[in-house]
Design an enzyme around this catalytic site. Structure first.
Site, mmCIF file in Angstrom:
data_model
loop_
_atom_site.group_PDB
_atom_site.id
_atom_site.type_symbol
_atom_site.label_atom_id
_atom_site.label_comp_id
_atom_site.label_asym_id
_atom_site.label_seq_id
_atom_site.Cartn_x
_atom_site.Cartn_y
_atom_site.Cartn_z
ATOM 1 N N PRO A 1 0.779 -1.235 0.000
ATOM 2 C CG PRO A 1 0.078 -0.907 2.198
ATOM 3 C CD PRO A 1 0.786 -1.904 1.309
ATOM 4 C CG ASP B 1 0.100 1.086 -11.366
ATOM 5 O OD1 ASP B 1 0.257 1.305 -12.581
ATOM 6 O OD2 ASP B 1 -0.583 0.148 -10.921
ATOM 7 C CE LYS C 1 -5.327 2.891 -15.903
ATOM 8 N NZ LYS C 1 -4.135 2.030 -15.857
ATOM 9 C CG ASP D 1 -3.034 -8.973 -4.199
ATOM 10 O OD1 ASP D 1 -2.147 -9.722 -3.749
ATOM 11 O OD2 ASP D 1 -3.854 -9.316 -5.079
ATOM 12 C CG MET E 1 -10.492 2.488 -5.992
ATOM 13 S SD MET E 1 -10.344 1.385 -7.411
ATOM 14 C CE MET E 1 -11.314 -0.034 -6.857
#
Length: 475
Positions: free
Chosen positions: A15, A38, A60, A93, A167
């Site tokens: 995380p 990422d 993103k 993950d 999210m």
């Protein structure tokens, strides 16, 4: 180039806290030819990559132009078919809302070998860092992990159960309203955890009905997860991370080369968020030159991180560690090298190299390549460089993102680091500098924060944590 496809590793980086990276993830990062990563990766995790690995950012960010999933899939296929081993480095993950399953399907369709390396999900780690047990025998006996990116929450209320919504920040009002309509108690304990496991993690607790207003009041931003359940109340008693003495401190270390991984991780032990930007990537010893060094040679290490490549190069060429040349380093670095067992290290500050008569004959002096560029305008009689020119670090969107926020402390260790810091126009409340940089900072005409000179006491504490944070905050 090999004829058969390379292997693709779909790797969970955890995380955010780099200490949560798995041993297997570290092992494949070190040998990968290409790393595709990422936005939620801690940037210093990339220091584990091979020096010549190609690094490709595909992060993103909400409501911003980013690399499409189709383009990412194509990148993995393209590099693998070219015979390269690829690490696809993903936050948390890879198979929990990480699209790892989709990427694996694409690879399988192309007959490209792949491996999935699990990572610690934020849905579990963020709660642990907030002191909230995911399950608790008397309180919560089951948990559901759901996605909230569409604002949907089609789950009926169940006693002794908890819900973790990933999210869901953008649609939190819709999610809460739906949960209440599904029979969730309005007074059910709830919370939001922003940037879980990072040094700037924030936890906001409220009753379920009040959670959207609490999130708005505190200005929480993505990444942020939501928790609904009686287990949230336990966090008020068990919150350990946000109680650490240096929780919330943002520290930037600017050096010529990356700090040793173990030292960088230890600096996080008391809750600070530590970033190490290095002007260059990992230094590498010049093996042919080391092979020729005589016992009369003097090798200069201007940063502690140079010890590792020196020893690695010495071992690689098969020379006896007992026959290492004489070592020299700045005064503030010496305690670190002594702690590694090198007790006969001579302390010679960098500014003294500009006045070689003060320290005797330096005809057999070998310095790192990058330092030789600084010394090239002086009359220091260096015989050569014992490292090859290190690869220059290239700024990428991930570092740009993290450097947008000011730092509490900046630690600057070399002239090249100081130049980079000033060129970027960065800002920190307190700046700690290596002694040889004092004249440079005194000559500056623009304010850049409170500047203090590092002393040897800082380095005596190998982790440096307490000295690093011993700042006069009232100033």
């Amino acid at each position: 180039m090999r004829a058969d496809p390379g292997r693709v590793y779909l790797v969970g980086a955890g995380p955010g806290d780099p200490r949560l990276l798995t041993i297997h993830a570290v092992s494949v990062l070190k040998k990968a030819d290409v790393v595709v990563y990422d936005r939620l990766i801690h940037p210093n995790i990339l220091d584990l990559c091979a020096e010549d690995a190609e690094r490709i950012y595909v992060g993103k960010e909400h409501q911003k132009i980013s690399t499409s999933q189709d383009a990412i899939n194509q990148l993995l296929v393209q590099h693998a078919l070219a015979g390269r081993d690829v690490v696809r480095l993903k936050g948390g993950d890879p198979l929990l809302f990480g699209r790892g399953g989709e990427e694996a399907e694409v690879l399988a369709a192309q007959n490209i070998p792949f491996e999935i390396i699990p990572g610690l999900s934020s849905s579990l780690a963020s709660l642990a860092y907030a002191g909230i047990p995911v399950t608790h025998r008397q309180i919560v006996q089951g948990v559901s992990i759901v996605g909230g990116f569409r604002g949907e929450f089609d789950y009926p209320w169940r006693d002794k159960h908890a819900w973790i919504v990933l999210m869901g920040l953008e649609h939190v009002q819709q999610i809460v309203d739906t949960a209440l309509s599904q029979g969730f108690p309005a007074t059910l304990p709830a919370c939001a955890i922003e940037w879980g496991t990072w040094g700037h993690q924030r936890t906001v607790q409220a009753l379920l009905q009040d959670l959207p207003d609490a999130i708005h009041h505190h200005g929480l931003q993505s990444p942020c997860l939501l928790v609904f359940g009686e287990n949230v109340n336990v966090g008020t008693k068990l919150s350990w991370f946000e109680s650490e003495p240096h929780y919330g401190q943002r520290v930037l270390i600017v050096s010529t080369y990356p700090l040793p991984w173990s030292q960088l991780m230890n600096l996080r032990e008391h809750g600070a968020e530590v970033f190490n930007w290095s002007v260059h990537l990992k230094p590498v010893a010049d093996d042919p030159l080391l092979q020729e060094l005589s016992s009369n040679a003097q090798v200069y290490l201007d940063e502690a991180s140079l010890l590792e490549p020196l020893l690695a190069g010495w071992k690689k060429i098969g020379r006896d560690i007992r026959h290492l040349p004489s070592l020299m380093c700045p005064t503030e670095i010496r305690p670190l090298l002594q702690a590694k067992g090198f007790t006969e290290v001579k302390a010679v500050d960098i500014e003294e190299l500009w006045h070689s008569p003060a320290i005797g004959n330096l005809v057999d002096l070998y310095v790192p390549w990058e330092l030789s560029q600084e010394l090239s305008t002086t009359k220091v009689p260096q015989k050569g460089c014992w490292t090859r020119a290190a690869k220059k670090r290239v700024m990428d969107p991930l570092w740009d993102y993290h450097l947008q926020t000011d730092f509490d402390v900046a630690l600057i260790l070399s002239q090249q680091a100081a130049n980079w810091y000033m060129e970027r126009g960065l800002c920190a409340q307190s700046i700690l500098i290596a002694p040889h940089l004092q004249a440079f900072f005194e000559s500056l005409s623009v304010p850049c924060g409170k500047v203090s000179v590092l002393n040897t006491d800082y380095w005596t504490d190998l982790l440096g944590t307490y000295h690093l944070m011993a700042i006069d905050c009232e100033d």
